[in-house]
Design a protein around this motif. Structure first.
Motif, PDB file in Angstrom:
ATOM      1  N   SER A  49      37.100  64.692  50.607  1.00  0.00           N
ATOM      2  CA  SER A  49      37.166  64.221  51.989  1.00  0.00           C
ATOM      3  C   SER A  49      38.457  63.452  52.253  1.00  0.00           C
ATOM      4  CB  SER A  49      35.964  63.339  52.300  1.00  0.00           C
ATOM      5  OG  SER A  49      36.106  62.730  53.550  1.00  0.00           O
ATOM      6  N   SER A  50      38.878  62.659  51.284  1.00  0.00           N
ATOM      7  CA  SER A  50      40.120  61.898  51.478  1.00  0.00           C
ATOM      8  C   SER A  50      41.325  62.827  51.559  1.00  0.00           C
ATOM      9  CB  SER A  50      40.300  60.870  50.369  1.00  0.00           C
ATOM     10  OG  SER A  50      40.593  61.498  49.142  1.00  0.00           O
ATOM     11  N   GLN A  51      41.246  63.982  50.911  1.00  0.00           N
ATOM     12  CA  GLN A  51      42.338  64.958  50.984  1.00  0.00           C
ATOM     13  C   GLN A  51      42.280  65.779  52.268  1.00  0.00           C
ATOM     14  OE1 GLN A  51      41.961  67.336  47.465  1.00  0.00           O
ATOM     15  NE2 GLN A  51      42.783  65.746  46.121  1.00  0.00           N
ATOM     16  N   LYS A  64      41.403  64.635  55.334  1.00  0.00           N
ATOM     17  CA  LYS A  64      41.399  63.787  56.529  1.00  0.00           C
ATOM     18  C   LYS A  64      42.000  64.530  57.716  1.00  0.00           C
ATOM     19  CE  LYS A  64      41.190  59.188  54.730  1.00  0.00           C
ATOM     20  NZ  LYS A  64      41.837  57.981  54.396  1.00  0.00           N
ATOM     21  N   GLY A  65      41.340  64.385  58.858  1.00  0.00           N
ATOM     22  CA  GLY A  65      41.824  65.006  60.077  1.00  0.00           C
ATOM     23  C   GLY A  65      41.350  66.429  60.283  1.00  0.00           C
ATOM     24  N   GLN A  66      40.694  67.011  59.275  1.00  0.00           N
ATOM     25  CA  GLN A  66      40.187  68.374  59.420  1.00  0.00           C
ATOM     26  C   GLN A  66      38.884  68.359  60.229  1.00  0.00           C
ATOM     27  OE1 GLN A  66      41.843  71.118  58.386  1.00  0.00           O
ATOM     28  NE2 GLN A  66      43.466  69.710  57.766  1.00  0.00           N
ATOM     29  N   ASN A  69      35.456  67.682  58.246  1.00  0.00           N
ATOM     30  CA  ASN A  69      35.516  66.656  57.208  1.00  0.00           C
ATOM     31  C   ASN A  69      34.222  65.841  57.157  1.00  0.00           C
ATOM     32  OD1 ASN A  69      36.815  65.273  55.100  1.00  0.00           O
ATOM     33  ND2 ASN A  69      37.373  63.635  56.508  1.00  0.00           N
ATOM     34  N   TRP A  70      33.579  65.683  58.296  1.00  0.00           N
ATOM     35  CA  TRP A  70      32.340  64.910  58.337  1.00  0.00           C
ATOM     36  C   TRP A  70      31.250  65.556  57.492  1.00  0.00           C
ATOM     37  CZ3 TRP A  70      27.752  66.792  60.289  1.00  0.00           C
ATOM     38  CH2 TRP A  70      27.824  67.980  61.022  1.00  0.00           C
TER      39      TRP A  70
END
Length: 193
Positions: free
Chosen positions: A119-121, A123-125, A128-129
């Motif tokens: 998830s940290s990689q 981010k913004g996708q 991602n949630w």
């Protein structure tokens, strides 16, 4: 995607896939329901299955050692450990289920932390949630296994194996349905041409 496209182009393979996905889906649904409604039976079945794998591995490794180097004491030791573990789980399945419970707890924690790292990689996708939700649910499942370990493992292992098999059955039946619709569309297109 190449495999999927080949599947769509081969009508005979498509028919086989649809038929066998339906059969496997129903079997998985039924096994899943057994696990959901009778989790202790599913847990013990899982323990006996693992025991069988250990016994089979021990016999296979013993045969390999016999055929390659009869003086290899480490090979014989490994075969003995496999066999002994399998026999012990067969004789005492409840501790085997408890061991599976702690292994699943570790798996869920590792899966949760891996999801958070992913998830940290990401981010913004857009989705991602979902990765974060998967991580949170995995951590919660790991905590549940730890809190109720070892005695809760007798129910939890079978319940979660049953739920997993049930959803695998739903996926297989859904795939069979999609393939059936593709076949019907293809045959109607052929008759219209």
């Amino acid at each position: 995607m190449v495999g999927y496209n080949n599947l769509l182009q081969d009508k005979e393979l498509l028919k086989k896939f649809e038929k066998h996905s339906k059969i496997a889906g129903v079997i998985f649904l039924l096994l899943g329901l057994v696990g959901i409604f009778y989790p202790v039976i599913m847990s013990l079945t899982a323990a006996y299955f693992v025991a069988f794998l250990f016994i089979f591995s021990g016999l296979t490794f013993g045969y390999h050692t016999w055929q390659t180097d009869k003086k290899d004491w480490l090979g014989w030791l490994k075969a003995f450990i496999y066999l002994l573990t399998g026999i012990l789980v067969t004789i005492f399945p409840v501790p085997g289920v408890a061991a599976l419970g702690i292994i699943l707890a570790i798996y869920f924690f590792m899966d949760g932390f891996a999801s958070f790292a992913l998830s940290s990689q990401m981010k913004g996708q857009k989705y991602n949630w979902l990765i974060i939700l998967n991580g949170i649910l995995s951590i919660i499942l790991g905590v549940i296994f730890l809190v109720y370990w070892p005695f809760g493992s007798l129910v939890l292992v079978g319940l979660f194996v049953g739920i997993s098999m049930f959803f695998d059955g739903i996926v297989l039946l859904s795939m069979s349905s999609v393939v059936k619709k593709l076949e019907d569309e293809d045959s109607s297109n052929d008759s219209n041409a």
